[in-house]
Design a protein around this motif. Structure first.
Motif, short mmCIF file in Angstrom:
data_model
loop_
_atom_site.label_atom_id
_atom_site.label_comp_id
_atom_site.label_asym_id
_atom_site.label_seq_id
_atom_site.Cartn_x
_atom_site.Cartn_y
_atom_site.Cartn_z
N ILE A 142 -36.46 10.71 25.65
CA ILE A 142 -37.49 11.59 26.18
C ILE A 142 -38.83 10.88 26.05
CG2 ILE A 142 -38.51 13.90 26.05
CD1 ILE A 142 -36.03 14.70 24.38
N ASP A 143 -39.40 10.52 27.19
CA ASP A 143 -40.67 9.80 27.19
C ASP A 143 -41.33 10.04 28.55
OD1 ASP A 143 -42.76 7.73 27.19
OD2 ASP A 143 -41.67 6.91 25.46
N ASP A 144 -42.67 10.28 28.53
CA ASP A 144 -43.34 10.54 29.78
C ASP A 144 -43.63 9.25 30.56
OD1 ASP A 144 -45.09 9.88 27.67
OD2 ASP A 144 -46.82 10.58 28.85
N GLU A 145 -43.38 8.08 29.96
CA GLU A 145 -43.58 6.80 30.63
C GLU A 145 -42.23 6.26 31.09
OE1 GLU A 145 -46.33 5.59 31.45
OE2 GLU A 145 -47.74 6.71 30.20
N PRO A 146 -41.98 6.16 32.42
CA PRO A 146 -40.66 5.72 32.90
C PRO A 146 -40.25 4.33 32.43
CG PRO A 146 -41.92 6.74 34.67
CD PRO A 146 -42.86 6.58 33.52
N PHE A 147 -41.22 3.42 32.18
CA PHE A 147 -40.86 2.06 31.78
C PHE A 147 -40.16 2.04 30.42
CE2 PHE A 147 -45.09 2.59 29.92
CZ PHE A 147 -44.92 2.10 28.63
N ALA A 148 -40.35 3.14 29.65
CA ALA A 148 -39.69 3.20 28.34
C ALA A 148 -38.17 3.13 28.49
CB ALA A 148 -40.10 4.47 27.61
N GLN A 149 -37.65 3.67 29.59
CA GLN A 149 -36.21 3.63 29.81
C GLN A 149 -35.70 2.21 29.87
OE1 GLN A 149 -34.91 5.62 33.36
NE2 GLN A 149 -32.73 5.24 32.97
N SER A 150 -36.44 1.34 30.57
CA SER A 150 -36.01 -0.06 30.69
C SER A 150 -36.02 -0.75 29.35
CB SER A 150 -36.92 -0.79 31.68
OG SER A 150 -36.85 -0.18 32.95
N ILE A 151 -37.05 -0.47 28.54
CA ILE A 151 -37.15 -1.13 27.23
C ILE A 151 -35.99 -0.71 26.33
CG2 ILE A 151 -38.56 -1.34 25.15
CD1 ILE A 151 -41.01 -0.93 26.94
N ILE A 152 -35.74 0.59 26.28
CA ILE A 152 -34.65 1.09 25.42
C ILE A 152 -33.29 0.62 25.96
CG2 ILE A 152 -33.48 3.15 24.59
CD1 ILE A 152 -36.14 2.53 23.20
N GLU A 153 -33.16 0.63 27.25
CA GLU A 153 -31.92 0.17 27.88
C GLU A 153 -31.64 -1.27 27.48
OE1 GLU A 153 -30.89 -1.17 32.35
OE2 GLU A 153 -31.68 0.87 32.14
N HIS A 154 -32.67 -2.10 27.52
CA HIS A 154 -32.52 -3.50 27.12
C HIS A 154 -32.16 -3.61 25.63
CE1 HIS A 154 -33.20 -7.83 26.93
NE2 HIS A 154 -33.99 -7.60 25.85
N GLY A 155 -32.83 -2.81 24.82
CA GLY A 155 -32.58 -2.87 23.38
C GLY A 155 -31.17 -2.43 23.00
N LEU A 156 -30.54 -1.57 23.81
CA LEU A 156 -29.20 -1.05 23.49
C LEU A 156 -28.07 -1.86 24.13
CD1 LEU A 156 -29.85 2.80 23.83
CD2 LEU A 156 -29.53 1.50 21.72
N LYS A 157 -28.40 -3.03 24.65
CA LYS A 157 -27.36 -3.83 25.31
C LYS A 157 -26.18 -4.11 24.39
CE LYS A 157 -29.72 -6.31 29.03
NZ LYS A 157 -30.17 -7.64 29.53
N THR A 158 -26.48 -4.39 23.14
CA THR A 158 -25.39 -4.70 22.20
C THR A 158 -24.69 -3.46 21.67
OG1 THR A 158 -26.96 -4.75 20.37
CG2 THR A 158 -26.51 -6.85 21.49
N CYS A 159 -25.21 -2.28 22.01
CA CYS A 159 -24.54 -1.02 21.63
C CYS A 159 -23.57 -0.68 22.76
CB CYS A 159 -25.58 0.09 21.43
SG CYS A 159 -24.88 1.65 20.83
N VAL A 160 -22.35 -1.24 22.66
CA VAL A 160 -21.46 -1.26 23.83
C VAL A 160 -20.91 0.11 24.18
CG1 VAL A 160 -20.83 -3.66 23.57
CG2 VAL A 160 -19.56 -1.93 22.30
N LYS A 161 -20.71 0.98 23.21
CA LYS A 161 -20.11 2.28 23.49
C LYS A 161 -21.19 3.35 23.51
CE LYS A 161 -15.63 1.19 21.43
NZ LYS A 161 -14.60 1.59 20.45
N HIS A 162 -21.84 3.49 24.65
CA HIS A 162 -22.92 4.46 24.72
C HIS A 162 -23.15 4.93 26.14
CE1 HIS A 162 -25.16 0.87 26.00
NE2 HIS A 162 -26.03 1.73 26.55
N VAL A 163 -23.83 6.10 26.23
CA VAL A 163 -24.33 6.64 27.49
C VAL A 163 -25.80 6.94 27.26
CG1 VAL A 163 -24.18 8.47 29.21
CG2 VAL A 163 -22.10 7.66 28.08
N LEU A 164 -26.69 6.39 28.08
CA LEU A 164 -28.12 6.61 27.94
C LEU A 164 -28.61 7.53 29.05
CD1 LEU A 164 -30.83 6.01 26.58
CD2 LEU A 164 -31.06 4.03 28.11
N HIS A 165 -29.18 8.69 28.67
CA HIS A 165 -29.77 9.63 29.60
C HIS A 165 -31.29 9.57 29.43
CE1 HIS A 165 -25.80 11.60 30.11
NE2 HIS A 165 -25.68 11.36 28.81
N TYR A 166 -32.01 9.79 30.52
CA TYR A 166 -33.47 9.75 30.45
C TYR A 166 -34.04 11.05 31.01
CZ TYR A 166 -38.31 8.71 31.58
OH TYR A 166 -39.68 8.77 31.69
#
Length: 552
Positions: free
Chosen positions: A14-38
């Motif tokens: 939950i973030d009002d800045e859309p670019f935050a999704q890209s940053i978190i998405e990149h950071g969770l690359k090694t978290c292989v078993k996940h679903v990311l919702h924004y």
């Protein structure tokens, strides 16, 4: 949304800045078993946490309209989401802000933007904790359900054991009580028969005999509950019985009550004792009358239940084994029973009626009769709406037998020889005296062994009248075998306070066994004896005729 199909970690950012999704998405690359919702709107996010089954929430601290503190408070205030882990993301590395975050209910605090390794580690940690908590809660729910089911099973077992114990006690008491009633009734009848009583004395004797009759009915009800009531079961169609009882039911309920009879024209047959079934239905009607106060409506319904051809609204309720049944329902619109009364309704002597208005044996007798007949009985009641009693009797594969035409031959004594076998001396004495007064030659024996000696001695005997339960090495059944072997033309009539010893199966008397239940009336005894003697004489004449025809 970024999704790994094998994921078990469901993350909401939950973030009002859309670019935050890209940053978190990149950071969770090694978290292989996940679903990311924004989601950019924290106001909508509370519902999303519940709908998407989120296991970890990443929420920004500073957002317009609703900040991370308030979002967390709302999340914690909702029962479905109060335990979902929340990680707060903020550019402020201020201990005071962190303290406020933990006070609002967050589980973790990370300064933007965290190292991917730290982000993955913390997300996986909180995800595992969330899943473990859910599994624990599910286990507790399952445990509570199992404990509830166990408690219900234990309660049902306790109730069944209590009913069985009460049944054994009442059966034994009723058996001994029947012998006492037979002594009293037999001597009163003998006094009435040969005592040359004046009118006043005869009235007193009649009053005493009426008391014996009341005691006999009470004992019969007790034996029915204990499932020791001897059942003369035949194949019958309950619809015929219900139609014959219609007038009696209307007299019982009175002129202000309405009776609705609904009998399936294609009703199946069943195997039951018609007299006992009549008594059960009559008792249910009396209970309904008392519950309705002489008004209301009584439904008497008979239909088929179970199987492909079952009648309408006749599905089997829980607790009734699968099969084909004849369903008889008696339902009233009376005051009904509360749950605590409903639970005890089948117990003998339990009644909510005023003193002197009921014995508390009507439903217990119905319970015992139905169980002894191989069926099930279901009782439903609701305060203010009435009571329904449903009786499920197993379907018979054969059609109902036609009732025998009543005999017009008068009932009286005779000159035949009767052997009376009874271990109770007082019962034996009164019975022998009554039979002697009716003109019979009477022999007596105190046990089956003594009776066998008389049978084997060659003495002429036309009928053996024997108790079922007697002490000694020879049983009444063995006595019956000796009679058939040495006196094939002699008839055998059994009597008992209950029918154990001659029961063929589950309390039902074999069709080949003739049983007169104690306490018996002299008229009933005389009628049964004359019937058996006439039948035996007819059989002897038929055998002689066949023998003569063969010789010719």
């Amino acid at each position: 949304m970024i999704e790994d199909e094998t994921s078990s970690c469901s993350i909401l950012l939950i973030d009002d800045e859309p670019f935050a999704q890209s940053i978190i998405e990149h950071g969770l690359k090694t978290c292989v078993k996940h679903v990311l919702h924004y989601e950019s709107s924290p106001a909508r996010a509370v519902d999303l946490v519940r709908e998407l089954d989120i296991t970890v929430v990443l929420v920004d601290l500073r957002m317009p309209d609703l900040d991370g503190f308030e979002f967390t408070r709302r999340l914690r205030a909702t029962p479905d989401t109060e335990h979902v882990p929340v990680i707060m993301l903020s550019s402020e590395d201020d201990p005071e802000v962190k303290a406020q975050a933990f006070a609002a209910g967050v589980n973790d605090y990370m300064v933007k933007w965290p190292d991917p390794r730290e982000l993955v580690a913390r997300v996986q940690y909180h995800n595992d904790a969330c899943i473990a908590r859910r599994e624990r809660d599910a286990a507790f729910v399952s445990l509570r359900l199992s404990q509830q089911q166990l408690a219900e099973s234990q309660s049902a077992l306790h109730q069944a054991q209590k009913m069985e114990a009460i049944g054994q006690l009442t059966g034994g008491v009723a058996h001994d009580f029947n012998n006492v009633l037979q002594i009293i009734g037999g001597n009163l009848q003998l006094l009435k028969l040969v005592g040359n009583l004046n009118e006043a004395a005869r009235t007193r004797v009649e009053m005493a005999l009426a008391g014996v009759e009341r005691g006999a009915k009470l004992s019969s009800h007790l034996l029915a509950f204990a499932r020791r009531q001897p059942l003369q079961a035949v194949v019958l169609n309950p619809g015929h019985l219900l139609r014959e009882m219609d007038d009696m039911m209307r007299r019982v309920l009175g002129p202000n009550a309405r009776i609705v009879t609904d009998i399936d024209p294609a009703l199946w047959s069943t195997v039951a004792d018609p007299n006992q079934l009549n008594n059960v239905l009559l008792n249910l009607a009396i209970n309904a009358r008392d519950a309705m106060g002489g008004n209301g409506s009584l439904l008497i319904r008979a239909t088929n239940a179970g199987g492909a051809a079952a009648g309408r609204d006749a599905a089997l309720p829980p607790g009734v084994p699968a099969g084909e049944y004849v369903l008889i329902e008696v339902a009233d619109t009376g005051k009904g029973m509360p749950p605590e009364v409903l639970q005890r309704a089948f117990e003998p002597f339990f009644t909510t009626k005023p003193v002197g208005k009921g014995t508390g044996l009507g439903l217990s007798m119905a319970y015992g009769f139905v169980k002894q007949s191989g069926g099930e009985i279901v009782l439903d009641s609701e305060v203010g709406r009435g009571t329904s009693v449903r009786i499920f009797l197993p379907r018979s594969a054969t059609e109902a037998a036609q009732p025998e035409a009543p005999s017009d031959v008068p009932l009286f004594g005779g000159l035949e020889t009767i052997l009376v076998v009874e271990d109770e001396e007082d019962v034996r004495s009164s019975t022998c005296a009554i039979l002697s007064a009716l003109g019979y030659e009477v022999l007596e024996a105190c046990d089956a062994a003594g009776a066998v000696e008389l049978v084997e001695s060659g003495r002429h005997i036309d009928l053996v009248f024997t108790d079922v339960i007697m002490p000694g090495p020879v049983s009444s059944l063995q006595l019956g075998e000796a009679v058939r072997a040495h006196l094939p033309d002699a008839q055998i009539l059994y009597t008992s306070g209950y029918a154990e010893g001659v029961l063929a199966h589950e309390g039902k008397v074999s069709a080949s066994v003739h049983l007169l239940q104690k306490p018996y009336h002299p008229d009933a005894l005389s009628a049964r004896i004359r019937h058996l003697l006439r039948r035996g004489r007819a059989g002897t004449l038929q055998a002689a005729s066949n023998s003569g025809a063969t010789a010719a």
